[in-house]
Design an enzyme around this catalytic site. Structure first.
Site, PDB file in Angstrom:
ATOM      1  CG  ASP A   1      -1.899   1.179   1.141  1.00 38.48           C
ATOM      2  OD1 ASP A   1      -2.798   1.133   0.281  1.00 38.48           O
ATOM      3  OD2 ASP A   1      -1.767   2.136   1.925  1.00 38.48           O
TER       4      ASP A   1
ATOM      5  CG  HIS B   1      -6.383   6.612   4.438  1.00 39.31           C
ATOM      6  ND1 HIS B   1      -6.322   6.294   3.094  1.00 39.31           N
ATOM      7  CD2 HIS B   1      -7.698   6.739   4.738  1.00 39.31           C
ATOM      8  CE1 HIS B   1      -7.553   6.250   2.612  1.00 39.31           C
ATOM      9  NE2 HIS B   1      -8.392   6.513   3.573  1.00 39.31           N
TER      10      HIS B   1
ATOM     11  CG  ASP C   1      -4.499   1.408   4.866  1.00 33.61           C
ATOM     12  OD1 ASP C   1      -5.075   1.158   5.947  1.00 33.61           O
ATOM     13  OD2 ASP C   1      -4.660   2.486   4.262  1.00 33.61           O
TER      14      ASP C   1
END
Length: 185
Positions: free
Chosen positions: A12, A160, A165
């Site tokens: 991510d 986030h 994530d």
């Protein structure tokens, strides 16, 4: 069929905007899909001043702070590449796994090529949204993370934070594999 082991790495990223090159990659989080405690994370110095205010609002990151505390992009990508090499050795294929993989992969691909000249993941990525759609036959609208979470009930949530994530995505991927993908007998 390949004799190489396949090592699935959930990745991510958090960025300053929608496209690499014009906007900076700000943080990377990665973990092994089937051993998420084996992880990599870093924050990077911006490569420019351009940003989308909404992107920074979502991440809570600051270009000014990262300009001081982030790692130089070349060093960050070298560390990430070393971590990936340690995972597999010569007899493994490292597979990029992402939730909306085209977005995350585009930044990782750009940064690997810009700073190191090659991408250890190669030119492909496995997209969890597409996997879920294929496994369930749902509509594209039903591949939003909130809808997938309603169906699969993961224990983690998206925050986030790139590493958190990546771990959340890894859990979603594992749940799809366990609950939805037919197993060979």
């Amino acid at each position: 069929m390949s004799d190489n082991r396949e090592i699935f790495v959930s990745v991510d990223v958090e960025t300053a905007g929608p496209i690499p090159g014009e906007y900076s990659l700000l943080s990377i989080g990665a973990c092994l899909v089937f051993a998420p405690e084996e992880a990599f994370a870093c924050q990077l110095k911006p490569i420019g001043d351009r940003f989308d205010p909404k992107a920074l609002e979502v991440t809570g990151l600051s270009l000014a702070t990262l300009a001081q505390s982030g790692e130089e992009p070349r060093l960050a990508m070298e560390k990430f590449a070393r971590w990936l090499r340690k995972l597999g050795g010569d007899d493994a294929t490292i597979i990029f796994v992402g939730f909306n993989a085209p977005f995350d992969w585009s930044f990782i691909n750009y940064y690997f090529h810009r700073f190191l000249g090659e991408n250890p993941f190669g030119f492909t990525a496995l997209d969890i949204k597409a996997l879920y759609m294929g496994a369930t036959g749902c509509s594209w609208a039903d591949t939003r993370s909130s809808r997938i979470a309603q169906k699969l009930a993961p224990t983690l949530t998206g925050t986030h934070d790139a590493l958190a994530d990546a771990r959340y995505q890894a859990e979603i991927f594992r749940l799809i594999q366990i609950k939805l993908v037919p197993q060979e007998k």
